[in-house]
Design a protein around this motif. Structure first.
Motif, PDB file in Angstrom:
ATOM      1  N   THR A 137       0.655  -1.115  -0.069  1.00  0.00           N
ATOM      2  CA  THR A 137      -0.139   0.010   0.154  1.00  0.00           C
ATOM      3  C   THR A 137       0.828   1.139  -0.121  1.00  0.00           C
ATOM      4  OG1 THR A 137      -0.075  -0.161   2.341  1.00  0.00           O
ATOM      5  CG2 THR A 137      -2.080  -1.070   1.309  1.00  0.00           C
ATOM      6  N   ALA A 138       2.026   1.212  -0.727  1.00  0.00           N
ATOM      7  CA  ALA A 138       2.816   2.380  -0.867  1.00  0.00           C
ATOM      8  C   ALA A 138       2.354   3.731  -1.154  1.00  0.00           C
ATOM      9  CB  ALA A 138       4.122   2.196  -1.662  1.00  0.00           C
ATOM     10  N   LEU A 139       1.254   3.768  -1.740  1.00  0.00           N
ATOM     11  CA  LEU A 139       0.894   5.053  -2.431  1.00  0.00           C
ATOM     12  C   LEU A 139       0.085   5.633  -1.313  1.00  0.00           C
ATOM     13  CD1 LEU A 139      -0.378   4.469  -6.015  1.00  0.00           C
ATOM     14  CD2 LEU A 139       1.682   5.822  -5.309  1.00  0.00           C
ATOM     15  N   ARG A 140      -0.705   4.876  -0.665  1.00  0.00           N
ATOM     16  CA  ARG A 140      -1.687   5.217   0.453  1.00  0.00           C
ATOM     17  C   ARG A 140      -0.683   5.705   1.710  1.00  0.00           C
ATOM     18  NH1 ARG A 140      -3.784   0.969   4.197  1.00  0.00           N
ATOM     19  NH2 ARG A 140      -1.771   0.844   4.810  1.00  0.00           N
ATOM     20  N   GLN A 159      -8.795  -1.531   2.646  1.00  0.00           N
ATOM     21  CA  GLN A 159      -9.590  -1.555   1.522  1.00  0.00           C
ATOM     22  C   GLN A 159      -9.119  -0.315   0.885  1.00  0.00           C
ATOM     23  OE1 GLN A 159     -13.572  -2.009   2.851  1.00  0.00           O
ATOM     24  NE2 GLN A 159     -13.640  -4.116   2.546  1.00  0.00           N
ATOM     25  N   TYR A 160      -9.291   0.978   1.605  1.00  0.00           N
ATOM     26  CA  TYR A 160      -8.648   2.098   1.020  1.00  0.00           C
ATOM     27  C   TYR A 160      -7.160   2.035   0.272  1.00  0.00           C
ATOM     28  CZ  TYR A 160      -8.038   7.279   1.153  1.00  0.00           C
ATOM     29  OH  TYR A 160      -7.736   8.599   0.835  1.00  0.00           O
ATOM     30  N   GLY A 161      -6.412   1.360   1.194  1.00  0.00           N
ATOM     31  CA  GLY A 161      -4.924   1.141   0.564  1.00  0.00           C
ATOM     32  C   GLY A 161      -4.949   0.343  -0.625  1.00  0.00           C
ATOM     33  N   LYS A 162      -5.889  -0.261  -0.906  1.00  0.00           N
ATOM     34  CA  LYS A 162      -5.973  -1.436  -1.666  1.00  0.00           C
ATOM     35  C   LYS A 162      -6.807  -0.513  -3.100  1.00  0.00           C
ATOM     36  CE  LYS A 162      -8.150  -5.592  -3.757  1.00  0.00           C
ATOM     37  NZ  LYS A 162      -8.906  -6.994  -3.194  1.00  0.00           N
ATOM     38  N   SER A 163      -7.537   0.329  -2.802  1.00  0.00           N
ATOM     39  CA  SER A 163      -8.101   1.193  -4.001  1.00  0.00           C
ATOM     40  C   SER A 163      -7.025   2.089  -4.742  1.00  0.00           C
ATOM     41  CB  SER A 163      -9.288   1.798  -3.326  1.00  0.00           C
ATOM     42  OG  SER A 163     -10.429   1.052  -2.958  1.00  0.00           O
ATOM     43  N   PHE A 164      -6.045   2.401  -4.085  1.00  0.00           N
ATOM     44  CA  PHE A 164      -5.082   3.108  -4.495  1.00  0.00           C
ATOM     45  C   PHE A 164      -4.247   2.330  -5.754  1.00  0.00           C
ATOM     46  CE2 PHE A 164      -5.260   5.979  -0.947  1.00  0.00           C
ATOM     47  CZ  PHE A 164      -5.056   7.093  -1.275  1.00  0.00           C
ATOM     48  N   ASN A 165      -4.185   1.073  -5.357  1.00  0.00           N
ATOM     49  CA  ASN A 165      -3.520   0.272  -6.622  1.00  0.00           C
ATOM     50  C   ASN A 165      -4.467  -0.163  -7.584  1.00  0.00           C
ATOM     51  OD1 ASN A 165      -1.387   0.079  -4.644  1.00  0.00           O
ATOM     52  ND2 ASN A 165      -1.941  -2.000  -3.787  1.00  0.00           N
ATOM     53  N   THR A 166      -5.866  -0.228  -7.119  1.00  0.00           N
ATOM     54  CA  THR A 166      -6.886  -0.565  -8.274  1.00  0.00           C
ATOM     55  C   THR A 166      -6.742   0.595  -9.250  1.00  0.00           C
ATOM     56  OG1 THR A 166      -7.813  -1.923  -6.711  1.00  0.00           O
ATOM     57  CG2 THR A 166      -9.215  -1.007  -8.761  1.00  0.00           C
ATOM     58  N   HIS A 167      -6.881   1.822  -8.533  1.00  0.00           N
ATOM     59  CA  HIS A 167      -7.106   2.982  -9.259  1.00  0.00           C
ATOM     60  C   HIS A 167      -5.862   3.150 -10.328  1.00  0.00           C
ATOM     61  CE1 HIS A 167      -8.809   7.109 -10.247  1.00  0.00           C
ATOM     62  NE2 HIS A 167      -7.558   7.459 -10.321  1.00  0.00           N
ATOM     63  N   LYS A 187      10.252   6.642 -17.204  1.00  0.00           N
ATOM     64  CA  LYS A 187      10.219   7.752 -16.158  1.00  0.00           C
ATOM     65  C   LYS A 187       8.861   7.587 -15.215  1.00  0.00           C
ATOM     66  CE  LYS A 187      12.552  11.490 -18.808  1.00  0.00           C
ATOM     67  NZ  LYS A 187      12.821  12.889 -19.203  1.00  0.00           N
ATOM     68  N   ALA A 188       9.013   7.754 -13.977  1.00  0.00           N
ATOM     69  CA  ALA A 188       7.839   7.531 -13.145  1.00  0.00           C
ATOM     70  C   ALA A 188       7.928   8.433 -11.862  1.00  0.00           C
ATOM     71  CB  ALA A 188       7.754   6.008 -12.596  1.00  0.00           C
ATOM     72  N   THR A 189       6.918   8.630 -11.252  1.00  0.00           N
ATOM     73  CA  THR A 189       6.706   9.304 -10.058  1.00  0.00           C
ATOM     74  C   THR A 189       5.783   8.438  -9.411  1.00  0.00           C
ATOM     75  OG1 THR A 189       6.898  11.521 -10.941  1.00  0.00           O
ATOM     76  CG2 THR A 189       6.175  11.260  -8.599  1.00  0.00           C
ATOM     77  N   GLY A 190       5.979   8.314  -7.769  1.00  0.00           N
ATOM     78  CA  GLY A 190       5.317   7.279  -7.139  1.00  0.00           C
ATOM     79  C   GLY A 190       5.980   7.172  -5.694  1.00  0.00           C
ATOM     80  N   ALA A 191       5.823   5.981  -5.184  1.00  0.00           N
ATOM     81  CA  ALA A 191       6.453   5.945  -3.788  1.00  0.00           C
ATOM     82  C   ALA A 191       6.773   4.330  -3.555  1.00  0.00           C
ATOM     83  CB  ALA A 191       5.300   5.996  -2.724  1.00  0.00           C
ATOM     84  N   TYR A 192       7.717   4.205  -2.325  1.00  0.00           N
ATOM     85  CA  TYR A 192       8.026   2.702  -2.107  1.00  0.00           C
ATOM     86  C   TYR A 192       8.427   2.745  -0.745  1.00  0.00           C
ATOM     87  CZ  TYR A 192      12.997   4.635  -1.850  1.00  0.00           C
ATOM     88  OH  TYR A 192      14.023   5.127  -1.510  1.00  0.00           O
ATOM     89  N   PRO A 193       8.152   1.647  -0.066  1.00  0.00           N
ATOM     90  CA  PRO A 193       8.549   1.480   1.502  1.00  0.00           C
ATOM     91  C   PRO A 193      10.147   1.153   1.461  1.00  0.00           C
ATOM     92  CG  PRO A 193       7.335  -0.542   0.553  1.00  0.00           C
ATOM     93  CD  PRO A 193       7.350   0.467  -0.633  1.00  0.00           C
ATOM     94  N   LEU A 194      10.480   1.585   2.641  1.00  0.00           N
ATOM     95  CA  LEU A 194      11.781   1.334   2.944  1.00  0.00           C
ATOM     96  C   LEU A 194      11.967  -0.281   2.931  1.00  0.00           C
ATOM     97  CD1 LEU A 194      14.752   2.574   3.909  1.00  0.00           C
ATOM     98  CD2 LEU A 194      13.880   1.796   6.192  1.00  0.00           C
ATOM     99  N   PRO A 195      13.157  -0.908   1.986  1.00  0.00           N
ATOM    100  CA  PRO A 195      13.264  -2.180   1.844  1.00  0.00           C
ATOM    101  C   PRO A 195      14.237  -2.910   3.052  1.00  0.00           C
ATOM    102  CG  PRO A 195      14.781  -0.921   0.385  1.00  0.00           C
ATOM    103  CD  PRO A 195      14.087   0.167   1.034  1.00  0.00           C
ATOM    104  N   ALA A 196      14.012  -4.159   2.815  1.00  0.00           N
ATOM    105  CA  ALA A 196      14.979  -4.936   3.764  1.00  0.00           C
ATOM    106  C   ALA A 196      16.243  -4.846   3.261  1.00  0.00           C
ATOM    107  CB  ALA A 196      14.581  -5.996   3.947  1.00  0.00           C
ATOM    108  N   LYS A 197      17.513  -5.029   3.973  1.00  0.00           N
ATOM    109  CA  LYS A 197      18.878  -5.130   3.585  1.00  0.00           C
ATOM    110  C   LYS A 197      18.795  -5.824   2.512  1.00  0.00           C
ATOM    111  CE  LYS A 197      23.713  -4.673   5.149  1.00  0.00           C
ATOM    112  NZ  LYS A 197      24.575  -4.826   6.163  1.00  0.00           N
ATOM    113  N   GLY A 198      19.547  -5.448   1.403  1.00  0.00           N
ATOM    114  CA  GLY A 198      20.016  -6.405   0.394  1.00  0.00           C
ATOM    115  C   GLY A 198      18.671  -6.664  -0.756  1.00  0.00           C
TER     116      GLY A 198
END
Length: 212
Positions: A137-140, A159-167, A187-198
Protein backbone atom coordinates in the motif's frame (compact mmCIF):
# COMPACT_ATOMS: atom_id res chain seq x y z
CA UNK A 1 -67.48 -14.70 26.89
CA UNK A 2 -67.73 -15.61 23.23
CA UNK A 3 -66.83 -12.05 22.22
CA UNK A 4 -63.81 -12.20 24.52
CA UNK A 5 -62.62 -15.44 22.94
CA UNK A 6 -63.06 -14.02 19.42
CA UNK A 7 -61.14 -10.88 20.38
CA UNK A 8 -58.30 -12.96 21.84
CA UNK A 9 -58.15 -15.08 18.70
CA UNK A 10 -57.91 -11.97 16.48
CA UNK A 11 -55.17 -10.47 18.64
CA UNK A 12 -53.21 -13.71 18.61
CA UNK A 13 -53.49 -14.03 14.83
CA UNK A 14 -52.39 -10.43 14.39
CA UNK A 15 -49.36 -11.00 16.60
CA UNK A 16 -48.37 -14.08 14.62
CA UNK A 17 -48.68 -12.21 11.32
CA UNK A 18 -46.64 -9.26 12.56
CA UNK A 19 -44.01 -11.58 13.97
CA UNK A 20 -43.47 -13.02 10.51
CA UNK A 21 -43.36 -9.65 8.78
CA UNK A 22 -40.18 -8.21 7.35
CA UNK A 23 -40.08 -4.45 7.10
CA UNK A 24 -38.56 -3.35 3.79
CA UNK A 25 -36.86 0.01 3.40
CA UNK A 26 -38.41 2.44 0.98
CA UNK A 27 -36.52 3.35 -2.18
CA UNK A 28 -35.49 6.70 -0.66
CA UNK A 29 -34.18 4.98 2.46
CA UNK A 30 -32.21 2.52 0.35
CA UNK A 31 -30.66 5.37 -1.64
CA UNK A 32 -29.71 7.18 1.56
CA UNK A 33 -28.10 4.03 2.94
CA UNK A 34 -26.18 3.49 -0.30
CA UNK A 35 -25.02 7.11 -0.35
CA UNK A 36 -23.63 6.77 3.15
CA UNK A 37 -21.91 3.42 2.50
CA UNK A 38 -18.13 3.21 2.57
CA UNK A 39 -16.78 3.45 -0.99
CA UNK A 40 -12.96 3.44 -1.03
CA UNK A 41 -12.72 3.46 -4.83
CA UNK A 42 -14.69 6.71 -4.99
CA UNK A 43 -12.68 8.23 -2.14
CA UNK A 44 -9.46 7.62 -4.07
CA UNK A 45 -10.86 8.76 -7.42
CA UNK A 46 -12.10 12.00 -5.87
CA UNK A 47 -8.62 13.04 -4.69
CA UNK A 48 -6.36 11.43 -7.27
CA UNK A 49 -5.92 14.28 -9.75
CA UNK A 50 -6.39 17.15 -7.32
CA UNK A 51 -4.36 15.94 -4.34
CA UNK A 52 -2.51 12.65 -4.76
CA UNK A 53 -0.56 13.26 -7.97
CA UNK A 54 0.26 16.94 -7.19
CA UNK A 55 1.44 15.95 -3.70
CA UNK A 56 3.73 13.23 -4.99
CA UNK A 57 5.12 15.44 -7.74
CA UNK A 58 6.03 18.07 -5.16
CA UNK A 59 7.20 15.72 -2.39
CA UNK A 60 9.23 13.28 -4.48
CA UNK A 61 12.95 13.56 -4.98
CA UNK A 62 15.17 11.76 -7.52
CA UNK A 63 15.34 8.10 -6.54
CA UNK A 64 19.13 8.09 -6.25
CA UNK A 65 19.01 11.05 -3.87
CA UNK A 66 16.17 9.64 -1.77
CA UNK A 67 17.68 6.16 -1.44
CA UNK A 68 21.16 7.50 -0.68
CA UNK A 69 19.85 9.80 2.03
CA UNK A 70 17.72 7.02 3.53
CA UNK A 71 20.84 4.84 3.74
CA UNK A 72 23.01 7.51 5.36
CA UNK A 73 20.50 9.46 7.48
CA UNK A 74 17.07 7.85 7.77
CA UNK A 75 15.64 10.65 9.91
CA UNK A 76 16.62 13.30 7.39
CA UNK A 77 15.21 11.25 4.50
CA UNK A 78 12.00 10.63 6.43
CA UNK A 79 11.52 14.31 7.15
CA UNK A 80 12.16 15.38 3.56
CA UNK A 81 10.60 12.58 1.51
CA UNK A 82 8.98 10.08 3.86
CA UNK A 83 5.85 9.32 5.82
CA UNK A 84 4.50 6.59 8.07
CA UNK A 85 1.47 6.18 10.27
CA UNK A 86 1.93 6.58 14.00
CA UNK A 87 -0.18 3.47 14.57
CA UNK A 88 1.33 0.08 13.94
CA UNK A 89 4.85 -0.77 12.82
CA UNK A 90 4.74 0.04 9.11
CA UNK A 91 8.09 1.02 7.56
CA UNK A 92 8.84 4.50 6.28
CA UNK A 93 7.44 5.06 2.79
CA UNK A 94 9.23 7.48 0.47
CA UNK A 95 8.03 9.58 -2.47
CA UNK A 96 10.48 9.43 -5.37
CA UNK A 97 10.98 10.00 -9.07
CA UNK A 98 12.57 7.42 -11.33
CA UNK A 99 14.44 8.21 -14.53
CA UNK A 100 16.29 5.24 -15.93
CA UNK A 101 16.45 2.25 -18.25
CA UNK A 102 14.60 -1.04 -17.93
CA UNK A 103 17.12 -3.88 -17.52
CA UNK A 104 14.71 -6.70 -16.68
CA UNK A 105 11.04 -7.56 -16.81
CA UNK A 106 8.47 -10.04 -15.52
CA UNK A 107 5.24 -9.69 -17.45
CA UNK A 108 3.80 -13.21 -17.24
CA UNK A 109 2.75 -12.85 -13.62
CA UNK A 110 -0.28 -10.84 -12.53
CA UNK A 111 2.08 -9.01 -10.20
CA UNK A 112 4.17 -7.87 -13.17
CA UNK A 113 7.17 -5.57 -12.78
CA UNK A 114 10.19 -4.08 -14.48
CA UNK A 115 13.66 -3.73 -12.98
CA UNK A 116 15.22 -0.33 -13.58
CA UNK A 117 18.79 0.96 -13.67
CA UNK A 118 18.96 4.61 -12.61
CA UNK A 119 22.75 5.11 -12.33
CA UNK A 120 23.98 3.75 -15.66
CA UNK A 121 25.75 0.60 -14.46
CA UNK A 122 23.28 -1.75 -16.21
CA UNK A 123 22.23 -3.23 -12.84
CA UNK A 124 18.77 -2.98 -11.31
CA UNK A 125 18.39 -0.35 -8.60
CA UNK A 126 14.62 -0.43 -8.16
CA UNK A 127 11.69 -2.66 -9.11
CA UNK A 128 8.63 -0.91 -10.54
CA UNK A 129 5.20 -2.56 -10.31
CA UNK A 130 3.19 -2.51 -13.52
CA UNK A 131 0.15 -4.56 -12.42
CA UNK A 132 -2.49 -5.64 -12.69
CA UNK A 133 -1.86 -6.97 -9.18
CA UNK A 134 0.13 -4.59 -7.00
CA UNK A 135 1.52 -5.67 -3.66
CA UNK A 136 1.50 -3.42 -0.63
CA UNK A 137 0.00 0.00 0.00
CA UNK A 138 2.90 2.34 -0.80
CA UNK A 139 0.79 5.03 -2.46
CA UNK A 140 -1.59 5.32 0.49
CA UNK A 141 1.24 5.13 2.99
CA UNK A 142 3.23 7.94 1.38
CA UNK A 143 0.48 10.54 1.86
CA UNK A 144 0.59 12.84 4.86
CA UNK A 145 -2.99 14.06 4.38
CA UNK A 146 -4.72 10.71 4.99
CA UNK A 147 -4.54 8.73 8.21
CA UNK A 148 -5.92 5.67 9.92
CA UNK A 149 -8.02 7.64 12.42
CA UNK A 150 -10.31 8.84 9.63
CA UNK A 151 -11.57 5.29 9.11
CA UNK A 152 -13.89 3.09 11.12
CA UNK A 153 -11.52 0.16 11.49
CA UNK A 154 -8.52 -1.70 10.10
CA UNK A 155 -10.64 -3.35 7.41
CA UNK A 156 -11.71 -0.03 5.88
CA UNK A 157 -8.13 1.24 6.09
CA UNK A 158 -6.88 -1.83 4.21
CA UNK A 159 -9.61 -1.52 1.57
CA UNK A 160 -8.67 2.12 1.10
CA UNK A 161 -5.04 1.19 0.52
CA UNK A 162 -6.02 -1.44 -2.03
CA UNK A 163 -8.16 1.10 -3.90
CA UNK A 164 -5.07 3.20 -4.69
CA UNK A 165 -3.58 0.19 -6.44
CA UNK A 166 -6.84 -0.54 -8.25
CA UNK A 167 -7.10 3.06 -9.41
CA UNK A 168 -3.56 3.39 -10.74
CA UNK A 169 -3.88 0.08 -12.56
CA UNK A 170 -7.21 0.95 -14.15
CA UNK A 171 -6.27 4.46 -15.22
CA UNK A 172 -2.61 3.99 -16.07
CA UNK A 173 -0.85 0.65 -15.88
CA UNK A 174 -3.25 -1.53 -17.85
CA UNK A 175 -2.60 0.73 -20.86
CA UNK A 176 1.13 -0.03 -20.87
CA UNK A 177 2.53 -2.33 -23.53
CA UNK A 178 3.92 -5.60 -22.19
CA UNK A 179 6.12 -6.28 -25.21
CA UNK A 180 9.87 -5.67 -25.41
CA UNK A 181 10.19 -3.48 -22.34
CA UNK A 182 13.83 -4.29 -21.60
CA UNK A 183 16.09 -1.58 -22.98
CA UNK A 184 13.43 1.12 -22.97
CA UNK A 185 13.63 4.26 -20.90
CA UNK A 186 11.23 4.83 -18.05
CA UNK A 187 10.16 7.85 -16.05
CA UNK A 188 7.82 7.54 -13.10
CA UNK A 189 6.69 9.32 -9.96
CA UNK A 190 5.42 7.30 -7.04
CA UNK A 191 6.39 5.74 -3.74
CA UNK A 192 8.17 2.79 -2.16
CA UNK A 193 8.54 1.41 1.37
CA UNK A 194 11.97 1.22 2.93
CA UNK A 195 13.27 -2.17 1.78
CA UNK A 196 14.97 -4.83 3.86
CA UNK A 197 18.74 -4.86 3.55
CA UNK A 198 19.84 -6.39 0.26
CA UNK A 199 16.37 -6.21 -1.29
CA UNK A 200 15.32 -4.09 -4.27
CA UNK A 201 12.96 -1.24 -3.40
CA UNK A 202 9.40 -2.08 -4.53
CA UNK A 203 8.18 1.07 -6.29
CA UNK A 204 4.53 1.79 -7.12
CA UNK A 205 4.04 4.50 -9.76
CA UNK A 206 1.37 7.18 -9.75
CA UNK A 207 2.60 8.47 -13.10
CA UNK A 208 4.68 6.55 -15.63
CA UNK A 209 6.07 6.95 -19.13
CA UNK A 210 7.91 4.21 -21.01
CA UNK A 211 9.93 5.42 -23.98
CA UNK A 212 11.85 3.93 -26.90
Amino acid sequence: MLRFQVACTVLLASALVLGGCKFVKTEDEQKQAAAGAFNPDKLVADIWDTKVVPYLEERAGPFQEVSALAASDLNAAAEKYGHKEKQGNAPWTFAAKIDGVIVGEETKSRAAYVDVDVDGDSKADVRVSIGPAIRGTALRDSLTFVNFNEFKNQIEWAQYGKSFNTHVNGTLLEKLSREGLTGKTIKATGAYPLPAKGQLPQFVPATITVGG
